[in-house]
Scaffold this motif. Sequence first.
Motif, PDB file in Angstrom:
ATOM      1  N   ARG A   1     -93.111  25.150 -72.950  1.00  0.00           N
ATOM      2  CA  ARG A   1     -92.195  25.123 -73.933  1.00  0.00           C
ATOM      3  C   ARG A   1     -90.536  24.747 -73.275  1.00  0.00           C
ATOM      4  O   ARG A   1     -89.946  24.518 -74.069  1.00  0.00           O
TER       5      ARG A   1
ATOM      6  N   ALA B   1     -83.126  18.435 -75.811  1.00  0.00           N
ATOM      7  CA  ALA B   1     -85.014  19.351 -76.409  1.00  0.00           C
ATOM      8  C   ALA B   1     -85.826  18.718 -76.828  1.00  0.00           C
ATOM      9  O   ALA B   1     -85.149  17.340 -77.304  1.00  0.00           O
ATOM     10  N   ARG B   2     -86.736  18.920 -77.550  1.00  0.00           N
ATOM     11  CA  ARG B   2     -87.352  18.241 -78.941  1.00  0.00           C
ATOM     12  C   ARG B   2     -86.519  18.558 -80.213  1.00  0.00           C
ATOM     13  O   ARG B   2     -85.875  18.595 -79.963  1.00  0.00           O
TER      14      ARG B   2
ATOM     15  N   GLU C   1     -89.175  23.232 -76.080  1.00  0.00           N
ATOM     16  CA  GLU C   1     -87.567  24.137 -76.907  1.00  0.00           C
ATOM     17  C   GLU C   1     -87.048  24.141 -75.713  1.00  0.00           C
ATOM     18  O   GLU C   1     -85.743  23.404 -77.426  1.00  0.00           O
ATOM     19  N   GLU C   2     -86.727  24.399 -74.353  1.00  0.00           N
ATOM     20  CA  GLU C   2     -85.743  24.059 -74.403  1.00  0.00           C
ATOM     21  C   GLU C   2     -85.477  23.223 -72.518  1.00  0.00           C
ATOM     22  O   GLU C   2     -86.255  22.553 -72.121  1.00  0.00           O
TER      23      GLU C   2
END
Lengths: 473, 213
Positions: A234, A278-279, A288-289
């Motif tokens: 993530r 990020a995404r 996410e990060e």
Amino acid sequence: MKAQSHRFKANSQQALRDADLQAALGRAKSGFVDKRAKAIDALPEFEALRERGRQVRAHSLAYLDVYLERFSAQVEHSGGRVHWASDADEARRHIVDICQRQQARLVIKSKTMVGEEIAINEALEEAAIEVVETDLGEYIIQLAKEPPSHIIAPAVHKTRDQISSLFDRVHHQRQGQPTRAVPDLVDEARQVLRKKFRRADVGITGANFLIAEEGSALIVTNEGNADLCMSLPRVHIVLTSIDKLVPTLEDASTLVRLLGRSATGQPMTTYTTLVTGARRANDTAGPEEFHVVLLDNGRSQMLDGPFREMLHCIRCGACLNHCPVYSAIGGHAYGWVYPGPMGSVLTPHFIGLDKSKDLPHACTLNGRCEAVCPVKIPLPKLLRRLRAASFEQGLTQPVERSAVGLWGKLAQRPVAYRAATAGAHRILRVIQRLDWQRPPFLGAWTAHRSLPHASRETFVSTWHRQREKTHER
Amino acid sequence: MNGSKEAILERIRRSQGNTKRDLETARQARKAIAPVLPKQVDTQEQAQFLGRLELAGASWEQLAGASEIPQAAARFCSEHGLPKRIVLGDHAFFRDLPWDSEWECLSPQPQYIDGALAITLALAGIAETGSLATTSTPEQPTTLNFLPDQQLVVLPAGRIVDSLETLWGRLRASGLPRTVNLVTGPSRTADIEQTIQLGAHGPRQLHVILLPS
């Protein structure tokens, strides 16, 4: 990694006696050299690309502050964060902080030499976070608890035999089994690491190039491990240094064309990935990060002075592969992160010339490293500058210093100089006439080499004879 | 943290002799660096692309139309002894193709696609290197290029471009996605005794299905 470069001479002796290492090095050397030569023969524009590569690197450094600011603004614009680190300690703290904020238990990594430079694995382990290397070569040496011995082939010093028993011991708790085939070993690592990829909280990659205009990182691998590191966990952290910056995607393309061919002889590395931020809001995969840790660690000071061109380096490893010294002793003997010719220039800047004074001398000045460098770094010239610096700082051996001093005094007195060289010439002729293979006091030289063949007369007497002849006419 | 940013930039400026520079000056100065593009070996971009693709260890076939993709996928599965388990990329493109009930279609979520055959749509082919370009989208996540054991990539012939530079121009126009993947052959490693072994972490086989433009 604790620097061992001050032990260079002893380490080299040991490396020369290590039969497994010599077998592994013998296999690697011709492979890299031949593959590169073939790839470059197939591309008539290579020299023009090399010149453009050099110009791109020089330009990027000339405007480094401007491009860094643009890069940083673009990363933030695409939802990422940039963390600036003046030294190794600050970079380690940034990364440990990000991981701790995420309550990360497992970090997966793809190969990054900057990661070796700041010893990030040790820092994470001290913070009780598990780190797993995913490049096969890095994974092998992580299991063996060894540092990399080559910047693009970290386990090049290991034989298949050694890797096979290492996997048997770590994966199966068994020993004394027959050596396994390459496909079997590769597949086993794939299975073991696939499980790690699924569980990991944070992925750390390096970057081959940073693109200032877009705020992107360009990352190449042949295995695809960096891509899994940057798309499954993530959080994705790019751990890199300020010198990796280029202005545009077009400039990065020039360097990509040079990098693959110079490193492995590939026109294009299997996976070349451009990652920006990020995404996105609707993406179903990706972190996410997105964080970029930008390390300086002395590079901004190198910009000012005679070693600036070393910052052109794109870390292809061609200078290592073409170096007779590296080929004889391997990477570990150099005692720190960067081995071979590029390492012998870089290491003194990172750990101090006093702790690595033998490295600039581990060079025959044959010039092959400069001839194969994809961005034309004058490595022999930089190594000679380090030799001069080492003499000026009084780091050379007393015997060497007095010998150079003596020569200097002789050279200023032509009569004495001529007498001395004529004397030496006469002695050499006598040794030769007696066919004396191992004259005393010269053991260190004659153990590995023949004495130079004495010419019929000295240069000076030839010169005089020629002049007399010309005058007669 | 910001302190280090300023300190690093300050050290660089000092090393550069503190001359005043800005992004526009840098961009202008960069124009002096002439572009160098490798000349095309084959007069036809498609022929060059396919030649380079083969050199990189990928295989390919040409179909008359997209409706033949399921048959081609079935042939690929039987040749390689694979179950008919697939993960489809770009749905708008693949969903209306004649997949019969024998196919097990998996979700592209990472936990479902281990060991499956991925069928994806390429954004472009690059003639210079034989690379396939894809971008991460909600329907075709980047992981589809790496987690599956085998990958079929569908490429309409009209999407073949000469060089990386052409691709960048197009991507910039539409804004960069999180990931642009350039894939040149199947995954490989030479980390054990310099022996090239396919299928290190990504697909063991890469097969390209070329469609008419």
